[in-house]
Design an enzyme around this catalytic site. Structure first.
Site, PDB file in Angstrom:
ATOM      1  N   GLY A 254      10.053   4.676   7.820  1.00  0.00           N
ATOM      2  CA  GLY A 254      11.095   5.416   8.478  1.00  0.00           C
ATOM      3  C   GLY A 254      11.759   6.330   7.462  1.00  0.00           C
ATOM      4  O   GLY A 254      11.705   6.082   6.233  1.00  0.00           O
ATOM      5  N   LYS A 255      12.714   7.084   7.929  1.00  0.00           N
ATOM      6  CA  LYS A 255      13.261   8.029   7.099  1.00  0.00           C
ATOM      7  C   LYS A 255      14.612   8.494   7.655  1.00  0.00           C
ATOM      8  O   LYS A 255      14.474   8.814   8.985  1.00  0.00           O
ATOM      9  CB  LYS A 255      12.606   9.212   6.523  1.00  0.00           C
ATOM     10  N   SER A 256      15.532   8.907   6.989  1.00  0.00           N
ATOM     11  CA  SER A 256      16.904   9.307   7.776  1.00  0.00           C
ATOM     12  C   SER A 256      17.374  10.522   6.587  1.00  0.00           C
ATOM     13  O   SER A 256      16.952  10.511   5.496  1.00  0.00           O
ATOM     14  CB  SER A 256      17.944   8.162   7.904  1.00  0.00           C
TER      15      SER A 256
END
Ligand code: NAD
Length: 370
Positions: free
Chosen positions: A76-78
């Protein structure tokens, strides 16, 4: 509606969350790509130019990276669209707002990335406890300070050199970016006898074919000065450094710095990406045809996330470097040998290994499609 699903394929993304909060000015995006192997682990990036597409590409890279490294984590990444150098009170307000907004997304674990650091992770820890990369005082392992990613890059370089036509000792390296990754890989490789001939940061670049003094460059960085004020070298206006002759080229700054438009200018035999998605797929194919070893980013720059996962699992700091060395060395060797024996791109060999693991994880799920 259609636009929301533009990125979908057999692996993900599982969810894309956009967050907007007018009071703090927060505009953020979270992409949880795939959680078959465990909760998604990936950094939170802050920058003025981040996009949903980039966030998705980075989240996918994390799925592959975590799977290849044998971690019990998905990808995931934000991203937060804001200036990371804004006043610190503002930065804290925005980051706390992002953490608070994502408090209920319990399959994502925050970690540091470009524009965020241990202090930001401490703020997040105060809002939601799903975070790694904490300061030592909060039980964290400071992965940037110890150079976790750079330690993996050093071992990837040393492994790949066995397949190149030059020796490690005296090899010339160019490093684009002199932050946590760039300066530490300069330090580790220099200790192994590699000569750093050019470095760049956002404010400029310096080159000296006889070698730059790495401790002096590190001191400039620790004083908050640009490497471009280093006195014993030629200053370059172009921070890209793609034209500088060398044996090893290490991108450690931005995505998409080697593209099909500039790849033929590269004069190195080995590319070891510290930065994520620094080399476009078209450029990787051209390099492969030319016999240049361009190692897959998610194989060689996994030291940071290995460290983060170990922190999450409660490991102590001294356990981290041997694990990074073992995982990155064996994966680098596997990918090079598989590429050579099957005549496929290094990235194809690496993706095959990672995707097989993700699909195996998905096969155990109630929602299995494999
Ligand atoms: P950082 O913010 O500490 O350093 C980035 C460096 O790049 C700085 O020296 C900056 O001045 C320089 N830079 C920025 N834009 C540039 C440009 N256009 N030209 C030349 N230099 C430029 O970041 P970092 O933690 O060192 O990460 C660098 C890259 O590595 C990022 O792409 C990041 O996603 C990736 N990465 C980092 C880690 C980690 O453990 N920190 C792990 C995996 C991948």
């Amino acid at each position: 509606m259609d636009d929301c699903f533009v990125f979908c394929d057999e692996l993900g993304p599982a969810k894309i969350v956009h967050v907007y909060e007018p009071k703090s000015g927060l505009k953020g995006t979270l992409v949880v790509d795939n959680v078959a192997l465990g909760p998604a682990l990936g950094g939170m990036r802050m920058g003025t130019d981040v996009t949903t597409r980039e966030c998705f590409r980075l989240a996918r890279a994390m799925s592959l990276k975590n799977a290849a490294a044998g971690l019990a984590h998905g990808g995931g990444k934000s991203v937060i669209q804001a200036d990371p150098n804004c006043p610190i009170e503002k930065k804290e307000q925005i980051i706390r707002a992002m953490a608070s907004a994502l408090r209920d997304v319990n399959d994502y674990i925050f970690a540091p990335d470009m524009g965020t650091d241990e202090r930001c992770m401490a703020w997040i820890n105060d809002e939601t406890e799903r975070v790694v990369g904490l300061p030592r005082e909060l039980g964290g392992i400071p992965l940037d300070e110890i150079g976790a990613t750079a330690w993996g890059l050093k071992h990837a370089t040393e492994t790949a050199i066995e397949f190149c036509h030059f020796e490690l000792s005296g090899a010339r390296v160019v490093i684009q970016g002199f932050g946590n990754v760039g300066k530490n890989v300069a330090r580790f490789l220099n200790r192994s006898g590699v000569v750093v001939v050019a470095v760049a940061d956002i404010d400029g670049a310096v080159v000296n074919a006889n070698g730059l003094n790495v401790p002096d460059l590190m001191e400039l960085a620790s004083e908050g000065k640009s490497v471009s004020v280093y006195p014993d070298g030629e200053k370059l206006v172009n921070r890209n450094l793609i034209d500088v002759p060398c044996d090893i080229w290490i991108p450690a700054a931005q995505p998409d710095v080697i593209t099909k438009e500039n790849v033929n200018r590269l004069k190195a035999e080995l590319v070891v990406p510290g930065a994520n998605i620094a080399v476009t797929p078209e450029a990787e194919e051209i390099l492969h045809e030319k016999g240049v070893l361009c190692l897959p980013d998610f194989i060689v720059n996994s030291g940071g996330v290995i460290c983060a996962a170990m922190e999450h699992a409660g490991a102590c700091e001294s356990a981290v470097f041997p694990v990074i060395e073992e995982k990155v060395t064996s994966n680098t060797r596997h990918v090079i040998e598989a590429s050579m024996s099957k005549g496929i791109l290094l990235r194809a060999a690496a993706e095959k290994m990672a995707v097989e693991r993700i699909k195996k994880g998905m096969s155990y799920k109630r929602w299995s499609v494999f």
